[in-house]
Design a protein around this motif. Structure first.
Motif, PDB file in Angstrom:
ATOM      1  N   VAL A   7       0.834  -1.202   0.000  1.00 58.68           N
ATOM      2  CA  VAL A   7       0.000   0.000   0.000  1.00 58.68           C
ATOM      3  C   VAL A   7       0.870   1.255   0.000  1.00 58.68           C
ATOM      4  O   VAL A   7       0.656   2.191  -0.787  1.00 58.68           O
ATOM      5  N   LYS A   8       1.875   1.299   0.878  1.00 60.28           N
ATOM      6  CA  LYS A   8       2.735   2.482   0.955  1.00 60.28           C
ATOM      7  C   LYS A   8       3.577   2.636  -0.302  1.00 60.28           C
ATOM      8  O   LYS A   8       3.810   3.756  -0.775  1.00 60.28           O
ATOM      9  N   THR A   9       4.031   1.525  -0.865  1.00 59.25           N
ATOM     10  CA  THR A   9       4.851   1.605  -2.069  1.00 59.25           C
ATOM     11  C   THR A   9       4.038   2.101  -3.253  1.00 59.25           C
ATOM     12  O   THR A   9       4.483   2.955  -4.032  1.00 59.25           O
ATOM     13  N   ARG A  10       2.802   1.573  -3.398  1.00 59.67           N
ATOM     14  CA  ARG A  10       1.965   2.017  -4.505  1.00 59.67           C
ATOM     15  C   ARG A  10       1.544   3.482  -4.344  1.00 59.67           C
ATOM     16  O   ARG A  10       1.406   4.214  -5.329  1.00 59.67           O
ATOM     17  N   ALA A  11       1.374   3.922  -3.100  1.00 58.80           N
ATOM     18  CA  ALA A  11       1.026   5.326  -2.867  1.00 58.80           C
ATOM     19  C   ALA A  11       2.162   6.260  -3.273  1.00 58.80           C
ATOM     20  O   ALA A  11       1.932   7.406  -3.670  1.00 58.80           O
ATOM     21  N   PHE A  29       8.778  -9.976  -0.960  1.00 61.46           N
ATOM     22  CA  PHE A  29       8.784  -9.214   0.284  1.00 61.46           C
ATOM     23  C   PHE A  29       9.592  -9.934   1.365  1.00 61.46           C
ATOM     24  O   PHE A  29      10.338  -9.306   2.126  1.00 61.46           O
ATOM     25  N   ALA A  30       9.466 -11.239   1.436  1.00 63.94           N
ATOM     26  CA  ALA A  30      10.242 -11.999   2.418  1.00 63.94           C
ATOM     27  C   ALA A  30      11.735 -11.871   2.145  1.00 63.94           C
ATOM     28  O   ALA A  30      12.551 -11.746   3.078  1.00 63.94           O
ATOM     29  N   ASN A  31      12.129 -11.885   0.857  1.00 67.69           N
ATOM     30  CA  ASN A  31      13.545 -11.725   0.530  1.00 67.69           C
ATOM     31  C   ASN A  31      14.047 -10.332   0.919  1.00 67.69           C
ATOM     32  O   ASN A  31      15.180 -10.172   1.392  1.00 67.69           O
ATOM     33  N   LEU A  32      13.186  -9.312   0.712  1.00 66.49           N
ATOM     34  CA  LEU A  32      13.580  -7.959   1.109  1.00 66.49           C
ATOM     35  C   LEU A  32      13.789  -7.853   2.615  1.00 66.49           C
ATOM     36  O   LEU A  32      14.743  -7.215   3.087  1.00 66.49           O
ATOM     37  N   THR A  87      11.484   1.208   6.856  1.00 60.41           N
ATOM     38  CA  THR A  87      12.831   1.249   6.272  1.00 60.41           C
ATOM     39  C   THR A  87      12.820   0.803   4.824  1.00 60.41           C
ATOM     40  O   THR A  87      13.465   1.417   3.961  1.00 60.41           O
ATOM     41  N   LEU A  88      12.067  -0.258   4.540  1.00 59.35           N
ATOM     42  CA  LEU A  88      11.987  -0.733   3.158  1.00 59.35           C
ATOM     43  C   LEU A  88      11.320   0.310   2.259  1.00 59.35           C
ATOM     44  O   LEU A  88      11.748   0.535   1.121  1.00 59.35           O
ATOM     45  N   VAL A  89      10.269   0.948   2.755  1.00 59.90           N
ATOM     46  CA  VAL A  89       9.598   1.975   1.954  1.00 59.90           C
ATOM     47  C   VAL A  89      10.526   3.157   1.710  1.00 59.90           C
ATOM     48  O   VAL A  89      10.565   3.726   0.602  1.00 59.90           O
ATOM     49  N   SER A  90      11.307   3.553   2.717  1.00 64.73           N
ATOM     50  CA  SER A  90      12.245   4.667   2.542  1.00 64.73           C
ATOM     51  C   SER A  90      13.313   4.331   1.513  1.00 64.73           C
ATOM     52  O   SER A  90      13.683   5.179   0.687  1.00 64.73           O
ATOM     53  N   LYS A  91      13.800   3.080   1.534  1.00 56.44           N
ATOM     54  CA  LYS A  91      14.790   2.681   0.543  1.00 56.44           C
ATOM     55  C   LYS A  91      14.198   2.712  -0.858  1.00 56.44           C
ATOM     56  O   LYS A  91      14.866   3.136  -1.816  1.00 56.44           O
ATOM     57  N   ALA A  92      12.941   2.273  -0.989  1.00 56.86           N
ATOM     58  CA  ALA A  92      12.295   2.318  -2.303  1.00 56.86           C
ATOM     59  C   ALA A  92      12.107   3.759  -2.766  1.00 56.86           C
ATOM     60  O   ALA A  92      12.258   4.069  -3.956  1.00 56.86           O
ATOM     61  N   ARG A 140      14.054   6.366  -2.021  1.00 57.85           N
ATOM     62  CA  ARG A 140      15.346   6.877  -2.461  1.00 57.85           C
ATOM     63  C   ARG A 140      15.742   6.309  -3.818  1.00 57.85           C
ATOM     64  O   ARG A 140      16.309   6.997  -4.662  1.00 57.85           O
ATOM     65  N   LYS A 141      15.412   5.050  -4.053  1.00 57.30           N
ATOM     66  CA  LYS A 141      15.730   4.441  -5.341  1.00 57.30           C
ATOM     67  C   LYS A 141      14.935   5.096  -6.466  1.00 57.30           C
ATOM     68  O   LYS A 141      15.467   5.392  -7.536  1.00 57.30           O
ATOM     69  N   ASN A 142      13.639   5.348  -6.213  1.00 57.18           N
ATOM     70  CA  ASN A 142      12.814   6.010  -7.241  1.00 57.18           C
ATOM     71  C   ASN A 142      13.278   7.443  -7.478  1.00 57.18           C
ATOM     72  O   ASN A 142      13.259   7.942  -8.599  1.00 57.18           O
ATOM     73  N   ARG A 143      13.726   8.116  -6.384  1.00 57.13           N
ATOM     74  CA  ARG A 143      14.175   9.491  -6.530  1.00 57.13           C
ATOM     75  C   ARG A 143      15.466   9.578  -7.320  1.00 57.13           C
ATOM     76  O   ARG A 143      15.693  10.514  -8.086  1.00 57.13           O
ATOM     77  N   SER A 144      16.334   8.578  -7.137  1.00 57.71           N
ATOM     78  CA  SER A 144      17.600   8.601  -7.870  1.00 57.71           C
ATOM     79  C   SER A 144      17.411   8.325  -9.346  1.00 57.71           C
ATOM     80  O   SER A 144      18.189   8.774 -10.184  1.00 57.71           O
ATOM     81  N   THR A 145      16.377   7.578  -9.706  1.00 62.33           N
ATOM     82  CA  THR A 145      16.116   7.256 -11.103  1.00 62.33           C
ATOM     83  C   THR A 145      15.084   8.172 -11.722  1.00 62.33           C
ATOM     84  O   THR A 145      14.698   7.978 -12.864  1.00 62.33           O
ATOM     85  N   SER A 146      14.602   9.173 -10.972  1.00 62.84           N
ATOM     86  CA  SER A 146      13.576  10.070 -11.497  1.00 62.84           C
ATOM     87  C   SER A 146      14.200  11.061 -12.459  1.00 62.84           C
ATOM     88  O   SER A 146      15.402  11.308 -12.428  1.00 62.84           O
TER      89      SER A 146
END
Length: 632
Positions: free
Chosen positions: A72-76, A87-90, A118-123, A125-131
Motif C-alpha cells: 500500500v505504501k509503495t503504490r502510494a 517481500f520476504a527476501n527484502l 525502512t523498506l519503503v524509505s529505501k524504495a 530513495r531508489k525512485n528518486r535517484s532514477t527520477s
C-alpha cells in the motif's frame, strides 16, 4: 445519453486513447494490473498480486500483514507492488544488513513496523535517484482523466476511481478491465453534527438472457446502475446555531466553556462519535468486502473513522478516498448525488485540431524551467602561517609593548626608569614605532601628544629632545576628531601633512610645544616644519592669566548689578501705638495651666478695631518676610 463508468460500450472502449498525457508527469515503472485477473472481487486484494481469500477472517489478517502495508505504501509513492516471496527476501536482506544493531528485548511489533518503514524509505530513495530532472516544469493534474475517441468525442473519469499508484498511461487498460464486474463502495459523510453513510453496489449486473425466441413472456427489467444495500443517517447537536465550528474546536482555541449549551454540544459530539463507530462495527463484514471507502470529514471528524482501539478501517488502508469535488450537507440524497457524480462519465466534443491547439496553448502557458544552480565551492583565503619568532625578537616586542603602554597611560616615573635602561637598545627617542605593534603614530612624541599627557610630552621635548617635525602617517582619518575649536594650529587642507602639534587634543599639551619653542628656538624649526603657530613665554602666560582673572571679575560684577536691579526695595514698617494692657481683674489662680500664647498677650485689653489693625500688620510683615526669602 449518460454513460456509466463501469458499463461503457465496447465499441467506445476500443476507440479510446489517453487524452491529457501532456499534463502527466514522466511515466513511472509500470506496476502490474491489480484488477484485471479473474480473482478480483470481494475476496481478493487489489494491491497484492495473487492474494485471494476464502473467508472474511483470512482477508482481515491479510490487511494487517506487513506485506499488504508495504505494498500500500509503495503504490502510494508510485512504486511497484511485490509478491509475498519477494517481500520476504527484502526483509531477510534488511535483517542481514542491520544484524546485531537492534536490542534483543525490543518489541517485535515495533521492529516489524520499523522494517516496513525502512523498506519503503529505501524504495523512495531508489525512485528518486532514477527520477527525471527536477528542472522540468511542474504541471498541475486535474481530478478528471480524459480519453479521446475519434473524430470528436472525449470522456472524463475521476482519477480517484482507479487504484492508487497506477500511472496515467495505464488508466485506459484499467478502465477496460473494470467493466461488468461486481463491486461495492462505502460512502460516509459527516459535518456540523450531520452524518450520512451507505454501502452501495456501483456496477450494473448482466441483463438476464431469454430461454428461446418462442417464449415471449414478460421479461425482467435489468437492475439499475447503482443500488443502495445499506444506509444510515442521524444528527446530533454539536454546533451553535449561526456561529459555526464545533464545540471541540472552540474549547481548544478559547478554553472549555461552562454554559449549558456548551455541555449539550460536548455530549452531542461524544454521542455522534459513538454512534458512527458502533455503525462501523455493525457493517464491518460489508466494509471488508468494499472496493472503495469514500470519506468526507474534516481533520477532527476524520479521527472518528480510524486511529482508535478496535477500529474497523485502518489508517493506511489503500481503499480510502476523499471526494474530489465540493459536497453539501450530509444527507442520503447528497450521498446519491455524489455517487452519481463519481460514476457518470463526463463528455465533451472537440475536434483533433482543437485539442492540439489546446495542448500547445497549455504547454506555452507553463513557466520555463529554471537552470539548475551550479554550486561553486567558495575559495577560502589561505590562513597566514604563524611566524616563529626568535627569543631576541620576542624580547624586543615585549619591550616595545611595555614602552607604548607607559607613554599612552602617562606613567612618567616608570617611563624614565625604563628609558634609562632600555632607551639606547630601542633606537632612541625618534626611532619609528614598528608596524607590528598596530600603533597609528610614528614616534613616541606623537603618541604622548595624542594621548593628552603634558608631563610626558614636556619630558620628551625638554629632556630627550624629541623631534616635533616628523610627519604623522597619512590616512588616519580618526585623528580628525581632535578639538580643533580650541586649537591654535591652522586648518589643514584635506590630505595635507601633520605633525605632533597638529594631533594634540588639549591646550596644556599645546602650551608645552609653544613654551619649548620660546625657550629653545634654535633646536628645531618650530614655526615651519613643526607647525607650531607661536612661542609662549612666562610674561605671556602671566598676561593671559591676568586677562582671564579680569574677565572673570567683570562677569561677577555684572551679575551682582543685575541682581541688585531685580531686588525689590524694602517698605517702611508702620509704627503701632503702644497701649498699656489693662490689669486683669480675675484671680491669679484662675489662669489656665501653661499660660497664654504670645498672640493673646499682645492684643489683650484692646478694642476690637485695634485688634483687627494689629492682625493686619502682622500678616503684612509675614508676607514681606516671605518675599525677602524668595528674592535671595
Amino acid at each position: 445519453m449518460a454513460l456509466h463508468v463501469y458499463s461503457l460500450p465496447e465499441s467506445l472502449l476500443d476507440s479510446l486513447t489517453p487524452r491529457n498525457l501532456v499534463a502527466d508527469p514522466q511515466p513511472r515503472t509500470p506496476s502490474p494490473t491489480v484488477a484485471s485477473t479473474s480473482t478480483t472481487g470481494s475476496r481478493a486484494c487489489n494491491f497484492c498480486n495473487g492474494a485471494v481469500f476464502t473467508d472474511v477472517e483470512e482477508q482481515r489478517q491479510h490487511y494487517r500483514s506487513d506485506w499488504h502495508r508495504y505494498n500500500v505504501k509503495t503504490r502510494a509513492n508510485g512504486g511497484q507492488a511485490v509478491s509475498e516471496l519477494e517481500f520476504a527476501n527484502l526483509v531477510d536482506a534488511l535483517e542481514d544488513s542491520i544484524s546485531g544493531s537492534a536490542s534483543e528485548d525490543s518489541d517485535s511489533e515495533e521492529s516489524d513496523e520499523d522494517a516496513v518503514d525502512t523498506l519503503v524509505s529505501k524504495a523512495k530513495r531508489k525512485n528518486r535517484s532514477t527520477s527525471p530532472s527536477q528542472n522540468a516544469p511542474t504541471m498541475q493534474q486535474s481530478a478528471v482523466a480524459w480519453f479521446h475517441s475519434p473524430p470528436a468525442t472525449q470522456i472524463g473519469v475521476y482519477r480517484a476511481i482507479f487504484n492508487t499508484g497506477v500511472p496515467q498511461s495505464e488508466y485506459l487498460a484499467e478502465l477496460k478491465d473494470i467493466q461488468h464486474t461486481e463491486r461495492t463502495w462505502a460512502m460516509f459523510m459527516v459535518a456540523g453534527g450531520h452524518f450520512a453513510g451507505a454501502i452501495i453496489r456501483v456496477s450494473r449486473e448482466t441483463e438476464p438472457e431469454e430461454d428461446g425466441p418462442q417464449k415471449k413472456k414478460k421479461q425482467k427489467k435489468p437492475k439499475t446502475d447503482t443500488e443502495v444495500l445499506k444506509h444510515k443517517t442521524f444528527h446530533r447537536y454539536t454546533t451553535r446555531r449561526k456561529q459555526g465550528g464545533s464545540q471541540g474546536l472552540n474549547d481548544n482555541a478559547k478554553g472549555p466553556a461552562k454554559s449549558a449549551g456548551a455541555m449539550l454540544r460536548r455530549y452531542g459530539e461524544q454521542a455522534l462519535r459513538d454512534d458512527i463507530r458502533n455503525l462501523l462495527q455493525e457493517w464491518a463484514d460489508d466494509l471488508y468486502a468494499c472496493e472503495r471507502i469514500w470519506i468526507r470529514a474534516t481533520g477532527t471528524n476524520r479521527k472518528i473513522f480510524m486511529d482508535y482501539d478496535g477500529c474497523v478501517i485502518e489508517k493506511g488502508d489503500g481503499r480510502l478516498r476523499t471526494f474530489p469535488f465540493p459536497t453539501r450537507r450530509p444527507t442520503l440524497s447528497e450521498v446519491g448525488r455524489c455517487l452519481m457524480e463519481l460514476t457518470r462519465v463526463k463528455t465533451s466534443h472537440f475536434t483533433e485540431e482543437a485539442l492540439r491547439a489546446q495542448d500547445e496553448a497549455y504547454l506555452a502557458s507553463l513557466p520555463k524551467p529554471k537552470p539548475a544552480p551550479v554550486f561553486v565551492a567558495p575559495t577560502l583565503p589561505a590562513k597566514p602561517k604563524p611566524v616563529k619568532l626568535s627569543k631576541e625578537e620576542e624580547i624586543l616586542r615585549d619591550k616595545w609593548s611595555r614602552l607604548l603602554e607607559m607613554v599612552g597611560k602617562g606613567r612618567l616615573e616608570p617611563l624614565k626608569t625604563f628609558w634609562e635602561r632600555e632607551g639606547e637598545g630601542l633606537g632612541g627617542v625618534d626611532a619609528p614605532i614598528p608596524v607590528w605593534t598596530g600603533e597609528k603614530r610614528a614616534t613616541l612624541l606623537q603618541v604622548a601628544a595624542r594621548s593628552g599627557h603634558d608631563d610626558v610630552t614636556e619630558w620628551l621635548l625638554e629632556t630627550l629632545h624629541a623631534d616635533p617635525t616628523i610627519d604623522v602617517p597619512l590616512g588616519r582619518m580618526e585623528d580628525a576628531d581632535s578639538d580643533d575649536s580650541a586649537s591654535d594650529a591652522p586648518k589643514l587642507p584635506k590630505g595635507g601633512r601633520r605633525t605632533a602639534y597638529d594631533i594634540t587634543r588639549s591646550r596644556a599639551v599645546r602650551d608645552v610645544f609653544r613654551r619649548c619653542a620660546g625657550v629653545h628656538p634654535e633646536w628645531w624649526d618650530w614655526f615651519g616644519a613643526a607647525r607650531v603657530p607661536s612661542a609662549l613665554s612666562k610674561e605671556m602666560e602671566d598676561e593671559r592669566d591676568d586677562k582671564k582673572k579680569t574677565r572673570r571679575k567683570g562677569l561677577k560684577d555684572k551679575v551682582k548689578e543685575r541682581e541688585a536691579k531685580t531686588k525689590p526695595a524694602p517698605e517702611a514698617e508702620p509704627e503701632l501705638p503702644i497701649v498699656a494692657p489693662k490689669p486683669s481683674s480675675g484671680p491669679i489662680g484662675s489662669q489656665r495651666l501653661g499660660g497664654s500664647s504670645g498672640a493673646t498677650e499682645g492684643v489683650a485689653g484692646l478694642t476690637p478695631e485695634m485688634r483687627a489693625k494689629v492682625e493686619r500688620e502682622r500678616r503684612a510683615r509675614a508676607a514681606e518676610a516671605r518675599l525677602k526669602g524668595l528674592a535671595k
